[in-house]
Every structure is written in C-alpha cells, then in structure tokens.
Scaffold this motif. Structure first.
Motif, PDB file in Angstrom:
ATOM      1  N   SER B  46     -62.335  65.659  23.105  1.00 27.88           N
ATOM      2  CA  SER B  46     -61.149  65.682  22.254  1.00 27.88           C
ATOM      3  C   SER B  46     -60.344  64.402  22.451  1.00 27.88           C
ATOM      4  CB  SER B  46     -60.304  66.923  22.537  1.00 27.88           C
ATOM      5  OG  SER B  46     -59.408  66.679  23.583  1.00 27.88           O
ATOM      6  N   LEU B  47     -60.305  63.931  23.714  1.00 28.87           N
ATOM      7  CA  LEU B  47     -59.593  62.693  24.005  1.00 28.87           C
ATOM      8  C   LEU B  47     -60.207  61.536  23.212  1.00 28.87           C
ATOM      9  CD1 LEU B  47     -57.240  62.193  25.907  1.00 28.87           C
ATOM     10  CD2 LEU B  47     -58.846  61.501  27.663  1.00 28.87           C
ATOM     11  N   THR B  48     -61.526  61.463  23.250  1.00 37.58           N
ATOM     12  CA  THR B  48     -62.221  60.390  22.555  1.00 37.58           C
ATOM     13  C   THR B  48     -62.000  60.484  21.043  1.00 37.58           C
ATOM     14  OG1 THR B  48     -63.914  60.715  24.218  1.00 37.58           O
ATOM     15  CG2 THR B  48     -64.428  59.197  22.449  1.00 37.58           C
ATOM     16  N   PHE B  49     -62.110  61.701  20.546  1.00 36.78           N
ATOM     17  CA  PHE B  49     -61.971  61.930  19.110  1.00 36.78           C
ATOM     18  C   PHE B  49     -60.602  61.487  18.613  1.00 36.78           C
ATOM     19  CE2 PHE B  49     -61.066  64.702  15.494  1.00 36.78           C
ATOM     20  CZ  PHE B  49     -62.182  64.435  14.714  1.00 36.78           C
ATOM     21  N   GLU B  50     -59.547  61.956  19.288  1.00 39.41           N
ATOM     22  CA  GLU B  50     -58.192  61.608  18.868  1.00 39.41           C
ATOM     23  C   GLU B  50     -57.940  60.112  19.053  1.00 39.41           C
ATOM     24  OE1 GLU B  50     -56.719  63.754  17.293  1.00 39.41           O
ATOM     25  OE2 GLU B  50     -57.579  65.644  17.985  1.00 39.41           O
ATOM     26  N   THR B  51     -58.551  59.548  20.083  1.00 43.79           N
ATOM     27  CA  THR B  51     -58.373  58.112  20.296  1.00 43.79           C
ATOM     28  C   THR B  51     -58.949  57.328  19.124  1.00 43.79           C
ATOM     29  OG1 THR B  51     -58.523  58.473  22.664  1.00 43.79           O
ATOM     30  CG2 THR B  51     -58.815  56.233  21.901  1.00 43.79           C
ATOM     31  N   PHE B  52     -60.124  57.778  18.644  1.00 42.37           N
ATOM     32  CA  PHE B  52     -60.702  57.115  17.471  1.00 42.37           C
ATOM     33  C   PHE B  52     -59.799  57.257  16.268  1.00 42.37           C
ATOM     34  CE2 PHE B  52     -64.839  56.796  19.619  1.00 42.37           C
ATOM     35  CZ  PHE B  52     -65.119  55.490  19.255  1.00 42.37           C
ATOM     36  N   ALA B  53     -59.237  58.455  16.097  1.00 46.28           N
ATOM     37  CA  ALA B  53     -58.328  58.682  14.969  1.00 46.28           C
ATOM     38  C   ALA B  53     -57.162  57.710  15.043  1.00 46.28           C
ATOM     39  CB  ALA B  53     -57.829  60.131  14.990  1.00 46.28           C
ATOM     40  N   PHE B  54     -56.678  57.487  16.286  1.00 49.27           N
ATOM     41  CA  PHE B  54     -55.547  56.572  16.454  1.00 49.27           C
ATOM     42  C   PHE B  54     -55.928  55.157  16.047  1.00 49.27           C
ATOM     43  CE2 PHE B  54     -53.404  53.506  19.305  1.00 49.27           C
ATOM     44  CZ  PHE B  54     -52.102  53.657  18.835  1.00 49.27           C
ATOM     45  N   PHE B  55     -57.126  54.755  16.446  1.00 48.97           N
ATOM     46  CA  PHE B  55     -57.508  53.374  16.145  1.00 48.97           C
ATOM     47  C   PHE B  55     -57.881  53.172  14.672  1.00 48.97           C
ATOM     48  CE2 PHE B  55     -58.234  52.967  20.849  1.00 48.97           C
ATOM     49  CZ  PHE B  55     -57.168  52.102  21.029  1.00 48.97           C
ATOM     50  N   GLN B  56     -57.926  54.257  13.886  1.00 52.50           N
ATOM     51  CA  GLN B  56     -58.022  54.119  12.436  1.00 52.50           C
ATOM     52  C   GLN B  56     -56.689  53.611  11.895  1.00 52.50           C
ATOM     53  OE1 GLN B  56     -61.055  56.110  10.612  1.00 52.50           O
ATOM     54  NE2 GLN B  56     -61.607  55.100  12.507  1.00 52.50           N
ATOM     55  N   LYS B  57     -55.608  54.015  12.566  1.00 57.83           N
ATOM     56  CA  LYS B  57     -54.276  53.683  12.057  1.00 57.83           C
ATOM     57  C   LYS B  57     -53.734  52.406  12.655  1.00 57.83           C
ATOM     58  CE  LYS B  57     -53.284  58.576  11.582  1.00 57.83           C
ATOM     59  NZ  LYS B  57     -52.603  59.152  10.445  1.00 57.83           N
ATOM     60  N   VAL B  58     -54.053  52.152  13.907  1.00 54.14           N
ATOM     61  CA  VAL B  58     -53.513  50.979  14.597  1.00 54.14           C
ATOM     62  C   VAL B  58     -54.688  50.180  15.144  1.00 54.14           C
ATOM     63  CG1 VAL B  58     -52.128  50.224  16.570  1.00 54.14           C
ATOM     64  CG2 VAL B  58     -51.424  52.214  15.244  1.00 54.14           C
ATOM     65  N   SER B  59     -54.601  48.860  15.009  1.00 53.25           N
ATOM     66  CA  SER B  59     -55.772  48.091  15.456  1.00 53.25           C
ATOM     67  C   SER B  59     -55.877  48.092  16.979  1.00 53.25           C
ATOM     68  CB  SER B  59     -55.697  46.661  14.903  1.00 53.25           C
ATOM     69  OG  SER B  59     -55.381  45.761  15.939  1.00 53.25           O
ATOM     70  N   PHE B  60     -57.083  48.058  17.432  1.00 54.98           N
ATOM     71  CA  PHE B  60     -57.371  48.120  18.862  1.00 54.98           C
ATOM     72  C   PHE B  60     -56.729  46.945  19.602  1.00 54.98           C
ATOM     73  CE2 PHE B  60     -60.351  47.109  22.384  1.00 54.98           C
ATOM     74  CZ  PHE B  60     -60.123  48.244  23.134  1.00 54.98           C
ATOM     75  N   LEU B  61     -56.802  45.766  18.978  1.00 52.67           N
ATOM     76  CA  LEU B  61     -56.268  44.572  19.631  1.00 52.67           C
ATOM     77  C   LEU B  61     -54.746  44.640  19.733  1.00 52.67           C
ATOM     78  CD1 LEU B  61     -58.565  41.794  18.172  1.00 52.67           C
ATOM     79  CD2 LEU B  61     -58.652  42.893  20.419  1.00 52.67           C
ATOM     80  N   ASP B  62     -54.101  45.165  18.661  1.00 48.72           N
ATOM     81  CA  ASP B  62     -52.646  45.307  18.702  1.00 48.72           C
ATOM     82  C   ASP B  62     -52.242  46.231  19.850  1.00 48.72           C
ATOM     83  OD1 ASP B  62     -52.356  43.687  16.627  1.00 48.72           O
ATOM     84  OD2 ASP B  62     -51.893  45.231  15.128  1.00 48.72           O
ATOM     85  N   PHE B  63     -53.030  47.267  20.045  1.00 47.93           N
ATOM     86  CA  PHE B  63     -52.737  48.233  21.101  1.00 47.93           C
ATOM     87  C   PHE B  63     -52.874  47.574  22.472  1.00 47.93           C
ATOM     88  CE2 PHE B  63     -54.465  51.432  24.100  1.00 47.93           C
ATOM     89  CZ  PHE B  63     -53.374  52.286  24.167  1.00 47.93           C
ATOM     90  N   LEU B  64     -53.981  46.879  22.659  1.00 44.54           N
ATOM     91  CA  LEU B  64     -54.294  46.373  23.991  1.00 44.54           C
ATOM     92  C   LEU B  64     -53.462  45.152  24.362  1.00 44.54           C
ATOM     93  CD1 LEU B  64     -56.167  47.580  25.996  1.00 44.54           C
ATOM     94  CD2 LEU B  64     -57.896  45.887  25.385  1.00 44.54           C
ATOM     95  N   PHE B  65     -53.105  44.338  23.328  1.00 42.88           N
ATOM     96  CA  PHE B  65     -52.419  43.081  23.663  1.00 42.88           C
ATOM     97  C   PHE B  65     -50.990  43.007  23.129  1.00 42.88           C
ATOM     98  CE2 PHE B  65     -57.004  42.073  23.664  1.00 42.88           C
ATOM     99  CZ  PHE B  65     -57.123  41.720  24.994  1.00 42.88           C
ATOM    100  N   GLY B  66     -50.577  44.001  22.354  1.00 43.15           N
ATOM    101  CA  GLY B  66     -49.229  43.967  21.783  1.00 43.15           C
ATOM    102  C   GLY B  66     -48.166  44.020  22.868  1.00 43.15           C
ATOM    103  N   LEU B  67     -47.090  43.249  22.667  1.00 41.11           N
ATOM    104  CA  LEU B  67     -46.073  43.147  23.716  1.00 41.11           C
ATOM    105  C   LEU B  67     -44.911  44.104  23.488  1.00 41.11           C
ATOM    106  CD1 LEU B  67     -45.939  39.292  24.260  1.00 41.11           C
ATOM    107  CD2 LEU B  67     -47.328  41.009  25.423  1.00 41.11           C
TER     108      LEU B  67
END
Ligand SMILES: Nc1ncnc2c1ncn2[C@@H]1O[C@H](COP(=O)(O)OP(=O)(O)OP(=O)(O)O)[C@@H](O)[C@H]1O
Ligand SMILES: [Mg+2]
Lengths: 273, 320
Positions: B46-67
């Motif tokens: 479920s964690l993985t599934f919802e995480t994928f859903a999140f990255f549909q809306k927000v880009s992975f790079l923005d998440f990891l490197f956004g300040l």
C-alpha cells in the motif's frame, strides 16, 4: 637424592626434594589459594630451577593451572581468588607492595591452552608487548625484536612474507608458536605454559616440544601437561599434584621410573586421573 | 530377507501417526509466521502504491531536491494561490540535524557507560546499573516528548537568554538532546554485549604480557569490538531517524532549511503525523505526500538496519 617426608592434614605425605642440581629461581612457600570459600591449593612448597623445564602433572581439577597462574599473579584478575603464603622470584616476594605486576608479568610470561593471537597482524602481535613496555624506541629496533622473536619461536620462515597479515589466519600450531614468539618478545625470564599443545595435532605438538627444548637455554619453563609422554620427553623436573596438594616433586627420570608415592605411581600408570 | 520375518529390534514404528502430527505442527507454525510476513508485505504494497499515486501528481525530482515544504494544496478546484510545494529537503535536513545532535550526545555517553559496565564495574554495580539503563529504554517516547517540551526546551531557552543566545522555544537542540537520552541505553546495551563477546582469552593474553587494564581496553578490546560497536551505532541512528513523538513535541512544525540547532525545524516523521491527522481528502497530493515520505523513511531505515545487522552478525561469527 634426599627427601623430607612431611605428614599433612589428610594424613598422607608430601615429599619435598632438596638439593636438586641447578639454581632455584622461584620458591613457593606455604601457598594456599582460595576461590571464594573453596580452597584449591593447600600449603604448596615448590622450587623451580633456572633454565630447566618443570612439568606440572596431575588429574583434572587438582590445581595445576591455579598454581601456574600464581607465578605471574594472573589470579589477581579473578575477583574471587585469594592467594596466601610467599612466592619468591629471584629472592623477591612477588606479592610485596612495591612489586609492579606489569613488570612481574614482563619477566614471567604466559602461553595459554588455546592459541589466542590478537586479531591484529602477525607483526603487531609480536610488537604488542615491546610497545606497551616501551622497550624499543625505534622502528628499526622493533623490527629486529619481531624478527628475532619469530626466529626463536621457529616461525620466521613461515611468517616472514606475511607479517602484515592477521595472526588469526595462521594454522593452530603456527598460532601457538606465534603466541610463544609474542611471549618471548618482551625478554621474560620464566615462561608459563598451560597445556600449550592440547589443541594441536601430533606434528604441531612435536614442533612445539622441540621449540621448548631450545628455549630452555635462555628461559626457565613451567609447563602444565596431561601427557605423561610429553612430560617425560621435555622436562627435567616434574611435580605431581593431587586434589590441591603437591604429592611428589623430583627429577623427571626419578618420578617416572621410581615414584615414591603410591598416588603418583597410580597416576603415571593410568590408574587414576 | 523376507518382509514378515520377525525382528528382535523393532525400528519400524507407525509412520502415519507421527507424520501427520509433524505436518499439523509445521503448517500451524507456518501460518503463524506468515501472518507477520503477509502484513509487512501488505503495508509495503500500500505504501508503494500510494507513493506512485503521489508521483503522478508531483515530480520525483521536485520531491527529492525541492527546497521548500508547504503542502497546502487547493481544497476546491476554483481556489487559487496555494498550489503547495513538496520539496523534502528541509524535512531531510531537519531529520539529519536532530539525529546528528542525538548521536553526538549519546555516542560518547553510551559507549563510555558500556565500557564501564563491561570492564570496570563490579558485579554489584552492574546488577543495579544495567537494569536501570534498560528501564530507560522502556519509557514511552511520549514521556520523553513531555520532558523535552516542558523541561529541556524552557531550560535551554532560559540558559540561552542568560548568555545572549536566541533559542526558540521549539528547537532542534531540545529535541536532539532528549532523543540522545532516549538512545543512550540502546547504544550502551548493544555495545556492552559486543564488548562482552570479545573472548576472555584475548584479555588474558594482554594481561599476561603485562598490559594494564586501560591498555588492554584501548589496544585489544575496543579494536576487536569496533565493528560491532559501529553496528550498534547504526541501529541507534536508524532509531533516531524514525523517532516521532519527541520531535512532534519538541522540534516544531516549521520546515526551516537550517543547520542552526537553536531554531525550530521539522522532520519527516513529524510531517507524516501532521499530514494525516485531521480531516483529509484522500486523493489530494497533500495526503499522498505522507506516503511518499513514509516510503522514503522506510527505505532509509531498512538500509541502515540491514547494514547494521550484517556488521553485528559478521562480528559475532568471528568469535564463535
Ligand atoms: N575461576 C575459578 N573460580 C572458582 N573455582 C575455580 C576457578 N578456577 C579453578 N577453580 C577450581 O579450583 C580447582 C583447581 O582448578 P585448576 O583449573 O587449577 O585445575 P587444573 O589442575 O588446571 O585442571 P585441568 O587439568 O582440568 O586444567 C578446581 O576445583 C576448580 O574447580
Ligand atoms: Mg588447567
């Protein structure tokens, strides 16, 4: 050989031998050892002769290791252990307050039943003692000590190309010779060995026995062994213990060919033990 | 030899009954252990599934490197202005800052008490101190949280004022120090085990050469125990990173990007709590971001734990 026969508490007899050839370097007088309330050694009277091999024999639990550990005060490490009586090394009481156990243990080294090299390189294993005793101010001298000790322990040829490899990577017999090299690197006078061959195969044992015979030229050796043959082969003096008492002490040849006490006789012929 | 010949020694037995018994026991135990395993798999899925859903809306790079972290998204589609930003960097630095303070404080104290317990303490002292330390580990973290918010933080703030330092009432320092106290028993108890596992024969060898106790500890015992100690420190770090209640109560919610321990910071765990408490729209990026954070946290602590356990196990094998 003259012997004085003394009755002890059990009504049995202790044989004390006088006038054995050679100079006595350690004298134990009236030594009692207790673990808590339990007494392990009773009125021990024993002389150790310089540049000879003395073997301590007797059935399991009779106190051989306990006595051995008295000579370098390793019993101090055991909190329940208490030693009374006097043990003199070169006419100095080793329990006197001015005695530093660090210096004592430098002079009276020890080799254990199971080879116990440090998890360090072969070089650092040997260098450990000289370093803590500040014996070698320069690297060159330390190198020399390491080489000399390994040569004396008969390990140089096998170890010289792998001095920086861990000592734990050697075979059991090599590890035990490494431990002997480590002990002689601090220039002791006496080396205590507690069943040094019991974890080794016959070939490795033969090597150690040969080594012990050579080491006798420079050092005084006290060895605990369960092998009658070994005691007979390598030692000049033998002490037989039984249940915390020294039963008989004398020249190895005499002990094995003409034991005076019945218990010694029974033990060496395999009837008790 | 014929089948019906009678034997004097009977070893044939009654296979059917024993085999069935064994099977029942085996399957029952398998069932029990699979409950835990399946649950873990379910959570992970479920964690993985919802995480994928999140990255549909927000880009992975923005998440990891956004300040910048301000997860306020529009509640209604016609609402304007707050589109939310999901840069996890301030949370990660906050987490690292607090964990670093905790480890900085707890490592020397935990290690020294382990060395004391293992090598110097008499039996009686050990019998009292060891259970006391372990008791410390049993205190619920919310109580530590209390302690941090009500005692440590005001104390630090007052102390700071006296020497002219501005320490906010919620600070990384207060949270880190309290967390440090919490993980001291973890470090000391694990390291104590590791030090005790160093064979007595090595100590004997060192004492037999005339080394003092301090030399023996420094030159033989600690070097032999270092890998195991490193493992226990990693486990403690992973515990600090995953800790929640203390930071919720003592570190604050402000996603400041700072290395200043006197300021309020926030952590990954705190944000997960605040994102998911209260009424939330399940499909919003805001809610889903909690899963992404959780996933991220899971991966980090999992890696730390695996490495730590590997080290500790390897170390134990070495002396068996
Ligand atoms: N650390 C200790 N604590 C309590 N009692 C001990 C301890 N070490 C030895 N003993 C006891 O002292 C007695 C003598 O033990 P010791 O180890 O000296 O015997 P040993 O002759 O070396 O035996 P072995 O041939 O089996 O090595 C034994 O009864 C033993 O149980
Ligand atoms: Mg013994």
């Amino acid at each position: 050989m003259n012997s004085v026969v003394m009755p002890n508490e059990l009504g049995t007899t202790d044989y004390q031998t006088e006038l054995i050839a050679g100079k006595s370097i350690i004298q134990a007088r009236d030594v009692d050892v207790f673990y808590g309330d339990k007494q392990a050694l009773f009125g021990m009277e024993l002389d150790i002769y310089e540049n000879s091999v003395t073997s301590l024999i007797g059935p399991s639990g009779c106190g051989k290791s306990t006595l051995l550990r008295c000579f370098n005060r390793m019993n101090d490490v055991i909190s329940t252990c208490r030693v009374t009586g006097s043990i003199e090394l070169d006419s100095q009481d080793i329990h006197a307050p001015e005695v530093d156990v660090v210096a004592l243990r430098q002079k009276v080294g020890m080799v254990f039943q199971k080879p116990n090299p440090f998890p360090k390189s072969i070089y650092d294993n040997i260098a450990y003692g000289p370093r803590i005793h500040n014996m070698t101010p320069s690297k060159v001298e330390l190198d020399e000590v390491v080489e000399k000790s390994l040569k004396r322990a008969g390990l140089w040829e096998e170890a010289k190309d792998r001095l920086d490899k861990p000592g734990t990577g050697l075979s059991g017999g090599q590890q035990q010779r490494l431990c002997i090299a480590r002990a002689i690197a601090v220039e002791p006078k006496v080396i205590l060995m507690d069943e040094p061959c019991s974890a080794l195969d016959p070939i490795a044992t033969a090597k150690i026995e040969e080594l012990i015979d050579e080491l006798r030229q420079r050092f005084t050796i006290i060895i605990v062994t369960h092998s009658m043959q070994q005691a007979a082969r390598i030692s000049q003096h033998t002490a037989f213990f039984h249940m915390g008492y020294l039963v008989e002490f004398g020249e190895t040849g005499d002990i094995f060919s003409a034991p005076k006490d019945e218990r010694t006789q029974n033990y060496i012929t395999g009837r008790i033990g | 030899m014929s089948q019906d010949e009678t034997h004097t020694i009977d070893i044939i037995g009654k296979p059917s009954r024993h085999k069935i018994q064994e099977k029942i026991v085996t399957y029952f135990m398998l069932l029990c252990s699979s409950v835990a395993i399946l649950t873990t798999i379910g959570i992970l899925a479920s964690l993985t599934f919802e995480t994928f859903a999140f990255f549909q809306k927000v880009s992975f790079l923005d998440f990891l490197f956004g300040l910048e972290w301000s997860p306020q998204t529009a509640l209604r589609s016609d609402q304007v202005g707050s589109s939310g930003s999901f840069g996890a960097v301030p949370l990660i630095t906050g987490t690292l800052l607090i964990s670093a303070i905790a480890m900085f404080f707890a490592t020397p104290l935990g290690l020294l008490s382990a060395i004391y317990l293992a090598e110097y303490a008499s039996k009686n002292v050990r019998a009292v101190v060891k259970p006391l330390l372990e008791l410390l580990a049993g205190i619920p973290t919310v109580v530590y949280g209390f302690f941090a918010a009500l005692i440590i933080a005001p104390f630090l703030r007052g102390g700071g004022e006296n020497v002219g330092l501005v320490i906010s009432s919620e600070s990384a320092l207060a949270a880190g120090l309290t967390m440090g106290v919490m993980i001291i028993p973890l470090i000391s108890s694990l390291s104590d085990d590791v030090i005790n596992a160093v064979p007595q024969s090595l100590r004997d060898a060192s004492y037999g050469l005339g080394a003092t106790q301090t030399e023996t500890i420094k030159e033989v015992i600690l070097p032999a125990a270092i890998p195991g100690i490193a493992g226990s420190l990693l486990l403690a770090t992973s515990r600090a990173i995953g800790e929640t209640m203390i930071v919720v109560m003592a570190a604050g919610l402000a996603a400041n990007l700072t290395a200043n321990p006197f300021e309020a910071v926030t952590t990954v765990t705190v944000q997960i709590v605040t994102l998911l408490t209260g009424d939330q729209e399940f499909e919003s990026a805001k809610t889903l971001s909690a899963f992404a954070l959780g996933f991220f946290l899971f991966i980090i602590t999992l890696c730390l734990n695996i490495v730590a356990l590997k080290i500790v196990d390897h170390y134990k094998e070495q002396y068996d």
